[in-house]
Scaffold this motif. Sequence first.
Motif, PDB file in Angstrom:
ATOM      1  N   THR A  95       0.833  -1.205   0.000  1.00 33.09           N
ATOM      2  CA  THR A  95       0.000   0.000   0.000  1.00 33.09           C
ATOM      3  C   THR A  95       0.866   1.254   0.000  1.00 33.09           C
ATOM      4  O   THR A  95       0.615   2.201  -0.753  1.00 33.09           O
ATOM      5  CB  THR A  95      -0.924   0.001   1.231  1.00 33.09           C
TER       6      THR A  95
ATOM      7  N   ARG B 111      -4.709   2.066   4.945  1.00 32.06           N
ATOM      8  CA  ARG B 111      -5.407   1.420   3.829  1.00 32.06           C
ATOM      9  C   ARG B 111      -6.683   2.178   3.465  1.00 32.06           C
ATOM     10  O   ARG B 111      -7.025   2.309   2.287  1.00 32.06           O
ATOM     11  CB  ARG B 111      -5.737  -0.027   4.201  1.00 32.06           C
ATOM     12  N   ASP B 112      -7.386   2.685   4.469  1.00 35.96           N
ATOM     13  CA  ASP B 112      -8.627   3.411   4.212  1.00 35.96           C
ATOM     14  C   ASP B 112      -8.365   4.701   3.441  1.00 35.96           C
ATOM     15  O   ASP B 112      -9.041   4.990   2.445  1.00 35.96           O
ATOM     16  CB  ASP B 112      -9.331   3.730   5.532  1.00 35.96           C
TER      17      ASP B 112
ATOM     18  N   THR C 232      -5.806   5.401   1.629  1.00 33.71           N
ATOM     19  CA  THR C 232      -5.295   5.057   0.299  1.00 33.71           C
ATOM     20  C   THR C 232      -6.443   4.711  -0.642  1.00 33.71           C
ATOM     21  O   THR C 232      -6.431   5.080  -1.827  1.00 33.71           O
ATOM     22  CB  THR C 232      -4.313   3.874   0.382  1.00 33.71           C
ATOM     23  N   HIS C 233      -7.445   4.022  -0.122  1.00 31.70           N
ATOM     24  CA  HIS C 233      -8.634   3.712  -0.921  1.00 31.70           C
ATOM     25  C   HIS C 233      -9.335   4.992  -1.357  1.00 31.70           C
ATOM     26  O   HIS C 233      -9.796   5.100  -2.504  1.00 31.70           O
ATOM     27  CB  HIS C 233      -9.589   2.835  -0.112  1.00 31.70           C
ATOM     28  N   ARG C 234      -9.387   5.975  -0.484  1.00 27.76           N
ATOM     29  CA  ARG C 234     -10.007   7.254  -0.836  1.00 27.76           C
ATOM     30  C   ARG C 234      -9.207   7.965  -1.922  1.00 27.76           C
ATOM     31  O   ARG C 234      -9.778   8.587  -2.824  1.00 27.76           O
ATOM     32  CB  ARG C 234     -10.134   8.129   0.409  1.00 27.76           C
TER      33      ARG C 234
ATOM     34  N   ALA D  94      -7.413   6.468  -4.205  1.00 25.73           N
ATOM     35  CA  ALA D  94      -7.642   5.716  -5.443  1.00 25.73           C
ATOM     36  C   ALA D  94      -8.966   6.086  -6.094  1.00 25.73           C
ATOM     37  O   ALA D  94      -9.104   6.022  -7.323  1.00 25.73           O
ATOM     38  CB  ALA D  94      -7.599   4.217  -5.152  1.00 25.73           C
ATOM     39  N   GLN D  95      -9.937   6.494  -5.296  1.00 27.92           N
ATOM     40  CA  GLN D  95     -11.254   6.823  -5.836  1.00 27.92           C
ATOM     41  C   GLN D  95     -11.263   8.121  -6.637  1.00 27.92           C
ATOM     42  O   GLN D  95     -12.160   8.327  -7.457  1.00 27.92           O
ATOM     43  CB  GLN D  95     -12.276   6.915  -4.696  1.00 27.92           C
TER      44      GLN D  95
END
Length: 243
Positions: free
Chosen positions: A18, A120-121, A123-125, A127-128
């Motif tokens: 990540t 991780r959370d 990073t997901h944001r 990526a969006q």
Amino acid sequence: MSETFYLDPHTRQLLTGTLRDLTWMIPELDNVITRQTQYGDQYRDGGRTTDTMVPFDPVASDIAYDLHGTLTAWIDETTTQRQLPHPGHQRSQQATIWLALHINDLALCDTAEQAFDEIRDVTHRVAQVIDTKEPPEFIGPCQSTNPDTTCPGVYCRRGRNTTTCGTCGTTIDIHTLRETTAAVLADRLYDKRELRTALTVITRQPIARSTIDTWISRGRLESHSGRYRLDEALELLGTRHTA
């Protein structure tokens, strides 16, 4: 007395991956903030001029703020719990590299599971709001001459002639760096895994593991004590590097 890891090896590997992804995602996030979405009214003076506002994406900006805060908080936590020297103020790119280099220290913190979830959370944001359909490709090592800066390498999307290192700000000439990287890669021997990676960097296309295995099993790729020459593999592949 052995110390207790609060993240198992698999989870540490996931978190390292990540953080590695963030090294190329952060510059892309900066691009979204400053170039992709117009912020505010279309015109500064209600339509009397055609000068538009400087592009700005407030959602991406908020995510970048949260990302920096998250990374900084876990540097603070890690240095405090592990009694490490604090690196001082870090930009997000630098903070990502620091955490990746100290992944075991982070995993030894009793709050490591929370760190995993939060990083991780966010990073997901990230990526969006960026385009992840075509991740930037690795071009080569950064050409910065600053000995105090650790850069993860230069990544950029296809078709660009120059790019800027997201860590140190050095402007990189893509053509020159490709040639330099190709020359360095060619001047050594590789095991099978390294050879596949080098071929991918040079040709800019995925190379199947079975392709290399076939060359070796059929005696087409000569073994040099279990290592192999890149130029011989390129010849077998029937390709020439063009920057």
